[in-house]
Design a protein around this motif. Structure first.
Motif, PDB file in Angstrom:
ATOM      1  N   UNK A   1       4.039  13.869   2.854  1.00  0.00           N
ATOM      2  CA  UNK A   1       4.804  13.335   1.727  1.00  0.00           C
ATOM      3  C   UNK A   1       4.262  11.943   1.379  1.00  0.00           C
ATOM      4  N   UNK A   2       3.830  11.730   0.130  1.00  0.00           N
ATOM      5  CA  UNK A   2       3.349  10.400  -0.256  1.00  0.00           C
ATOM      6  C   UNK A   2       4.530   9.432  -0.413  1.00  0.00           C
ATOM      7  N   UNK A   3       4.429   8.296   0.238  1.00  0.00           N
ATOM      8  CA  UNK A   3       5.481   7.288   0.169  1.00  0.00           C
ATOM      9  C   UNK A   3       4.929   6.000  -0.415  1.00  0.00           C
ATOM     10  N   UNK A   4       5.820   5.200  -0.977  1.00  0.00           N
ATOM     11  CA  UNK A   4       5.432   3.873  -1.438  1.00  0.00           C
ATOM     12  C   UNK A   4       6.527   2.895  -1.043  1.00  0.00           C
ATOM     13  N   UNK A   5       6.119   1.640  -0.892  1.00  0.00           N
ATOM     14  CA  UNK A   5       7.055   0.571  -0.564  1.00  0.00           C
ATOM     15  C   UNK A   5       7.049  -0.437  -1.700  1.00  0.00           C
ATOM     16  N   UNK A   6       8.229  -0.896  -2.063  1.00  0.00           N
ATOM     17  CA  UNK A   6       8.322  -1.940  -3.082  1.00  0.00           C
ATOM     18  C   UNK A   6       7.618  -3.197  -2.583  1.00  0.00           C
TER      19      UNK A   6
ATOM     20  N   UNK B   1       0.836  -1.204   0.000  1.00  0.00           N
ATOM     21  CA  UNK B   1       0.000   0.000   0.000  1.00  0.00           C
ATOM     22  C   UNK B   1       0.870   1.254   0.000  1.00  0.00           C
ATOM     23  N   UNK B   2       0.275   2.363  -0.377  1.00  0.00           N
ATOM     24  CA  UNK B   2       0.936   3.664  -0.260  1.00  0.00           C
ATOM     25  C   UNK B   2       0.492   4.308   1.043  1.00  0.00           C
ATOM     26  N   UNK B   3       1.239   5.289   1.486  1.00  0.00           N
ATOM     27  CA  UNK B   3       0.891   6.002   2.712  1.00  0.00           C
ATOM     28  C   UNK B   3       1.484   7.399   2.635  1.00  0.00           C
ATOM     29  N   UNK B   4       1.133   8.256   3.578  1.00  0.00           N
ATOM     30  CA  UNK B   4       1.705   9.599   3.615  1.00  0.00           C
ATOM     31  C   UNK B   4       2.420   9.814   4.950  1.00  0.00           C
ATOM     32  N   UNK B   5       3.570  10.448   4.860  1.00  0.00           N
ATOM     33  CA  UNK B   5       4.363  10.791   6.030  1.00  0.00           C
ATOM     34  C   UNK B   5       4.073  12.244   6.372  1.00  0.00           C
ATOM     35  N   UNK B   6       3.546  12.475   7.578  1.00  0.00           N
ATOM     36  CA  UNK B   6       3.201  13.837   7.989  1.00  0.00           C
ATOM     37  C   UNK B   6       4.414  14.523   8.603  1.00  0.00           C
ATOM     38  N   UNK B   7       4.784  15.662   8.006  1.00  0.00           N
ATOM     39  CA  UNK B   7       5.888  16.479   8.503  1.00  0.00           C
ATOM     40  C   UNK B   7       5.272  17.580   9.357  1.00  0.00           C
ATOM     41  N   UNK B   8       5.744  17.704  10.593  1.00  0.00           N
ATOM     42  CA  UNK B   8       5.141  18.620  11.563  1.00  0.00           C
ATOM     43  C   UNK B   8       6.161  19.643  12.060  1.00  0.00           C
ATOM     44  N   UNK B   9       5.647  20.780  12.476  1.00  0.00           N
ATOM     45  CA  UNK B   9       6.484  21.825  13.055  1.00  0.00           C
ATOM     46  C   UNK B   9       5.758  22.423  14.247  1.00  0.00           C
TER      47      UNK B   9
ATOM     48  N   UNK C   1      11.876   1.777   0.010  1.00  0.00           N
ATOM     49  CA  UNK C   1      10.875   2.837   0.175  1.00  0.00           C
ATOM     50  C   UNK C   1      11.280   4.024  -0.676  1.00  0.00           C
ATOM     51  N   UNK C   2      10.301   4.766  -1.166  1.00  0.00           N
ATOM     52  CA  UNK C   2      10.592   5.957  -1.961  1.00  0.00           C
ATOM     53  C   UNK C   2       9.420   6.926  -1.882  1.00  0.00           C
ATOM     54  N   UNK C   3       9.689   8.157  -2.293  1.00  0.00           N
ATOM     55  CA  UNK C   3       8.617   9.136  -2.424  1.00  0.00           C
ATOM     56  C   UNK C   3       7.827   8.750  -3.662  1.00  0.00           C
ATOM     57  N   UNK C   4       6.517   8.724  -3.538  1.00  0.00           N
ATOM     58  CA  UNK C   4       5.640   8.341  -4.647  1.00  0.00           C
ATOM     59  C   UNK C   4       5.536   9.520  -5.609  1.00  0.00           C
ATOM     60  N   UNK C   5       6.253   9.438  -6.728  1.00  0.00           N
ATOM     61  CA  UNK C   5       6.268  10.558  -7.673  1.00  0.00           C
ATOM     62  C   UNK C   5       5.008  10.634  -8.535  1.00  0.00           C
ATOM     63  N   UNK C   6       4.083   9.694  -8.354  1.00  0.00           N
ATOM     64  CA  UNK C   6       2.803   9.778  -9.066  1.00  0.00           C
ATOM     65  C   UNK C   6       1.778  10.570  -8.258  1.00  0.00           C
ATOM     66  N   UNK C   7       2.101  10.899  -7.029  1.00  0.00           N
ATOM     67  CA  UNK C   7       1.208  11.682  -6.164  1.00  0.00           C
ATOM     68  C   UNK C   7       1.903  12.985  -5.790  1.00  0.00           C
ATOM     69  N   UNK C   8       1.124  13.964  -5.375  1.00  0.00           N
ATOM     70  CA  UNK C   8       1.687  15.263  -4.999  1.00  0.00           C
ATOM     71  C   UNK C   8       1.865  15.365  -3.492  1.00  0.00           C
TER      72      UNK C   8
END
Length: 163
Positions: A118-123, A39-47, A66-73
């Motif tokens: 940040x949208x992430x994906x796992x192989x 599955x894909x997921x998103x990593x929440x960056x917080x400040x 793992x990589x940033x999913x370049x098909x999503x924004x």
């Protein structure tokens, strides 16, 4: 004795100014993730910031597979960084540099919470387990009354638990 009232007034003025009475603290971090393989997921960056922040930069190193999913924004939290620009680039395999900035002088709104995701994906070959995401070279551009070194951010980690 003429100087005593002067020092009293000066002390009150200095203590009432933000940034001078207490240490400023800023905390950039990412929420941990739990997701299922494939599955894909998103990593929440917080400040969490106590200062006016008008620029952010950091490097993110993802574990193998793992990589940033370049098909999503990248998903901006418009309530916090509405007109600011987010850009990132893969600088090396699984390593990314992120920049958040504004040419018009906008600053991060509010003082706590998610700024973007940040949208992430796992192989498919990634096995179940816990993986570490390393963040380094983080810095903030802060607007301040008195210059000091309080705008530095320590390196930090986030974790992915793949089930």
């Amino acid at each position: 004795m003429l100087f005593r009232p002067f020092y009293l007034v000066l002390s009150i003025v200095l203590l009432s100014m933000p940034g001078l009475a207490s240490a400023q603290s800023n905390n950039l971090y990412a929420e941990n993730l739990i997701w299922k393989a494939g599955e894909s997921n998103v990593l929440k960056i917080c400040l969490d910031n106590s200062e006016v922040v008008n620029g952010i930069q950091f490097d993110m190193s993802l574990p193998e597979g793992f990589s940033v999913d370049d098909t999503a924004e990248v998903i901006k939290n418009n309530a916090r960084i509405g007109r600011m620009t987010i850009t990132f680039k893969e600088t090396n395999k699984n390593q990314y540099r992120f920049l958040v900035y504004s040419f018009s002088g906008d600053a991060v709104k509010g003082q706590q919470g998610v700024i973007f995701s940040v949208p992430l994906k796992a192989d498919d070959a990634v096995v179940k387990g816990t993986y570490s995401i390393a963040f380094s070279k983080a810095s903030l551009s802060c607007v301040r009354v008195v210059p000091d070194t309080g705008c530095r951010i320590d390196d930090f980690k986030s974790f992915i638990e793949l089930k």
